[in-house]
Scaffold this active site. Structure first.
Site, mmCIF file in Angstrom:
data_model
loop_
_atom_site.group_PDB
_atom_site.id
_atom_site.type_symbol
_atom_site.label_atom_id
_atom_site.label_comp_id
_atom_site.label_asym_id
_atom_site.label_seq_id
_atom_site.Cartn_x
_atom_site.Cartn_y
_atom_site.Cartn_z
ATOM 1 N N ARG A 153 -4.486 65.638 54.098
ATOM 2 C CA ARG A 153 -4.219 64.024 54.295
ATOM 3 C C ARG A 153 -2.427 63.307 54.747
ATOM 4 O O ARG A 153 -2.241 63.228 55.885
ATOM 5 C CB ARG A 153 -4.881 63.619 53.677
ATOM 6 C CG ARG A 153 -5.439 61.379 54.367
ATOM 7 C CD ARG A 153 -6.902 60.899 53.745
ATOM 8 N NE ARG A 153 -6.910 59.775 53.963
ATOM 9 C CZ ARG A 153 -5.825 58.886 53.779
ATOM 10 N NH1 ARG A 153 -5.494 58.455 53.127
ATOM 11 N NH2 ARG A 153 -6.263 57.174 54.408
ATOM 12 N N HIS B 154 -1.138 62.174 57.979
ATOM 13 C CA HIS B 154 -0.756 61.072 59.106
ATOM 14 C C HIS B 154 0.971 61.199 58.931
ATOM 15 O O HIS B 154 1.537 59.704 59.480
ATOM 16 C CB HIS B 154 -1.400 60.385 57.022
ATOM 17 C CG HIS B 154 -2.420 59.626 57.469
ATOM 18 N ND1 HIS B 154 -2.664 58.400 56.955
ATOM 19 C CD2 HIS B 154 -3.369 60.174 57.468
ATOM 20 C CE1 HIS B 154 -3.877 58.594 57.082
ATOM 21 N NE2 HIS B 154 -4.705 59.361 56.970
ATOM 22 N N ASN C 234 -2.365 53.130 55.306
ATOM 23 C CA ASN C 234 -2.152 54.738 53.828
ATOM 24 C C ASN C 234 -1.914 53.504 52.701
ATOM 25 O O ASN C 234 -2.018 54.022 51.300
ATOM 26 C CB ASN C 234 -0.335 54.562 54.307
ATOM 27 C CG ASN C 234 0.051 55.707 55.626
ATOM 28 O OD1 ASN C 234 -1.729 56.426 55.777
ATOM 29 N ND2 ASN C 234 0.818 55.323 56.411
ATOM 30 N N HIS D 298 -12.092 66.884 56.353
ATOM 31 C CA HIS D 298 -13.046 65.287 55.778
ATOM 32 C C HIS D 298 -14.218 66.308 54.908
ATOM 33 O O HIS D 298 -14.935 66.475 54.235
ATOM 34 C CB HIS D 298 -13.638 64.494 55.933
ATOM 35 C CG HIS D 298 -12.791 63.586 56.507
ATOM 36 N ND1 HIS D 298 -13.358 62.319 57.203
ATOM 37 C CD2 HIS D 298 -11.086 63.460 55.966
ATOM 38 C CE1 HIS D 298 -12.441 61.301 57.702
ATOM 39 N NE2 HIS D 298 -10.514 62.565 57.288
#
Length: 360
Positions: A102, A106, A135, A235
């Site tokens: 992740r 990001h 975040n 996910h």
């Protein structure tokens, strides 16, 4: 050179075997003719043959050892150093693998793969992406990236590598460690001397985004619908905070939650994102087909004919998903920094260098 040595080794072995054969034949013949009273001095030939074989084997072992102890190339040293840190971190906490995947996403989805997500705020003078809402109190794994950076510096001297590269390697190694398909990671990224607080808020997909908004955000990064659904498959590992899952705007109302939803924003309890959160597999898509995706943004992938068909394909064939995910991660890892941004190779990932070292 290695070719000639192998031929010499073969020739010596054949000579030794021939000498041994002669010795055995002569001694057998003499022993039979003399009633096994004496043995011929030809046994010396057998010992000589054994010596040649021993010498030949020792040389082969030494050559093999020298190959094993040859120093790694600079890039191999970097990959090895990062992998060691990442694997150890995941061994300590399985969830960390999902967090590192992740974190790379990001980073790259906001103004390209430039390490901007790693920069700490400087009160009064600099606001980075770490404290932007997507975040803040959510993105994690920063300490693992710093440890990997230090490991490279310690074990691969005079081999500078950017923090953006380390993020990309760490994400790939996390996918593999959790059971996903490996893929190549190219090196050569540079770290930005800036970050984009607002960009993190507007460019990253959000858990409350409908399908139209998600498609637009991925199109902005040149991803098609299939690549979008494949990347959403990240996910299949990890968790979301109950504070996120219990927000009615973020959650699939049909999902069965583990959370006690009388929570505050500071609650640290977690909701797994699929039923096998520690394994990189197709279960996430099977959950979507049962209307059990946790996040609203996940479940809406089944609400469009095109994306629903892709979800079904991945649900039925995990190998197809793993291959598509690997290809999409390579593409994402090549998203370039914004034009005109100052770039460098940071010495410490959480802060810019005192002066730029982009030429390193």
């Amino acid at each position: 050179m290695a070719f000639r040595l192998s031929h010499l080794s073969l020739a010596l072995s054949l000579l030794a075997l021939a000498l041994a054969g002669v010795a055995i034949y002569r001694n057998t013949y003499e022993a039979m003719s003399k009633g096994f009273q004496t043995l011929s001095p030809e046994l010396d030939l057998l010992e000589s043959a054994a010596s040649i074989l021993t010498l030949n084997n020792n040389n082969a072992e030494q050559n093999s050892d020298s190959k094993l102890t040859q120093p790694l190339s600079p890039s191999a040293c970097i990959f090895s150093a990062v992998r060691g840190v990442v694997n150890s971190a995941i061994d300590r906490e399985r969830r960390m693998g999902a967090s590192l995947i992740r974190l790379h996403f990001h980073d790259c989805f906001v103004d390209g793969c430039d390490g901007g997500v790693l920069l700490d705020d400087i009160p009064g003078s600099f606001q980075g992406e770490k404290t932007s809402p997507p975040n803040n109190n959510s993105a994690r794994g920063f300490e693992v990236i710093e440890q990997a950076k230090q490991r490279v510096k310690d074990t691969c001297p005079n081999t500078p590598v950017s923090c953006a590269d380390i993020l990309a390697i760490a994400a790939r190694d996390s996918v593999v460690k959790l059971g996903g398909q490996g893929y190549n990671v190219a090196l050569g990224r540079r770290d930005a001397r800036a970050a984009n607080f607002t960009g993190a808020l507007t460019q990253l997909p959000a858990p409350f985004d409908n399908l139209t908004v998600q498609i637009r955000k991925f199109n902005d990064k040149n991803f098609n619908a299939r690549e979008m659904v494949a990347l959403a498959g990240a996910h299949t590992v990890g968790f979301t905070r109950c504070a996120t899952a219990c927000n009615s705007n973020n959650v699939n109302p049909a999902a069965r939650l583990q959370c006690n939803c009388s929570v505050t924003q500071n609650d640290t309890n977690l909701q797994q994102l699929d039923t096998t959160p520690a394994v990189f597999d197709r279960v996430y898509f099977q959950d979507l087909n049962r209307n059990q995706g946790i996040l609203f943004s996940d479940q809406v992938l089944t609400g469009n004919t095109t994306t629903a068909a892709i979800v079904t394909t991945y649900s039925n064939n995990g190998a197809v998903f793993l291959g598509d995910f690997a290809a999409a991660m390579i593409k994402m890892g090549n998203l370039p920094p914004s034009p005109g941004v100052q770039l460098e190779i940071r010495d410490v990932c959480s802060r810019v260098n005192p002066s730029s070292v982009a030429s390193m």
